[in-house]
Design an enzyme around this catalytic site. Structure first.
Site: not given
Length: 259
Positions: A48, A148, A174
């Site tokens: 990310h 997650e 998540d």
């Protein structure tokens, strides 16, 4: 690096909680500053953050000089990606969105040379930075599977039974989404806390390490009381933004008070 990894594992086996820093800014100097700020380990985020393959070697060179074990969160559970960051000299990998035992085995296999795994030989920078790399890397690198998702929770037992897995890194945002909640890093809703504690208990029962991403020292300290072995207490971009904003606010406040 291998001595530092061994030290981390020894501390985890004694029940200690270590601190981790998350690196999202693709700049060796930022990595160098972070690696000399007292953290026990670091993790470069390729999933990310803004970091691409070109940035990773320089960041690892900076943290190597500080003697800090540095993992890479790869963008996906893809063997060639895992092998490349290990060849660059990463201390291990954090693999996102692991949902099955087969996926966990896929990640572990990419971190081991035959006969245990299918990692191709070509350690490039790793062999330069760490003499005797081939012998020392076998079984000594850190391999974390991220739990997650709903499916990952459902298959937690099978995932944790994967030989060669160091442990689990919990992605709380998540995980929140998987539970039908807003994507919060420090979610304290009962169902989220219960899910996190379930993962912690399952890992500790099997002698595996559990890491948790947190928003700062306060929630991290609370997580340590739950039995988390490794807490991420800072992300470079978050800390930078918060400190810059704080200084602007403080200046305005002091300026107003002195007017």
């Amino acid at each position: 690096m291998f001595e530092a990894i061994a030290d981390l594992k020894a501390r985890w086996s004694r029940g200690e909680t270590t601190t981790n820093c998350w690196l999202t800014i693709p700049q060796p100097f930022v990595a160098e500053v972070a690696s000399r700020s007292g953290f026990d380990s670091l993790c470069i985020d390729m999933q990310h953050g803004l970091v691409d393959f070109d940035a990773v070697p320089g960041m690892l060179q900076a943290t190597t000089a500080a003697g800090k074990p540095t993992m890479v969160r790869v963008p996906w559970n893809e063997p060639s990606i895992i092998m490349r960051v290990l060849d660059m000299g990463a201390a291990g990998v954090v693999v996102p969105m692991v949902e099955t035992a087969e996926q966990a085995e896929r990640a572990v296999a990419a971190c081991h040379y035959p006969p245990r795994g299918n990692r191709s030989f070509g350690p490039a920078r790793a062999a330069v930075a760490y003499p005797g790399y081939f012998e020392r890397a076998q079984g000594n690198l850190l391999v974390f599977a991220m739990i997650e998702t709903k499916r990952g929770l459902e298959n937690l037992g099978e995932i944790l039974a994967t030989p060669g897995l160091t442990g689990v890194y919990i992605g709380p945002a998540d995980l929140s989404l998987a539970l039908g909640l807003p994507p919060e890093t420090d979610n304290r809703r009962p169902e989220h806390v219960a899910a996190v504690k379930t993962i912690i208990a399952a890992c500790r029962e099997r002698g595996l390490v559990v890491g948790l991403h947190t928003g700062g020292p306060e929630p991290a300290a609370e997580a340590a009381t739950w039995g988390v072995h490794m807490v991420t207490i800072a992300a470079d971009n978050v800390v930078l933004r918060a400190e810059l904003a704080r200084r602007v606010e403080e200046f305005g406040r002091r300026r107003k008070a002195s007017a």
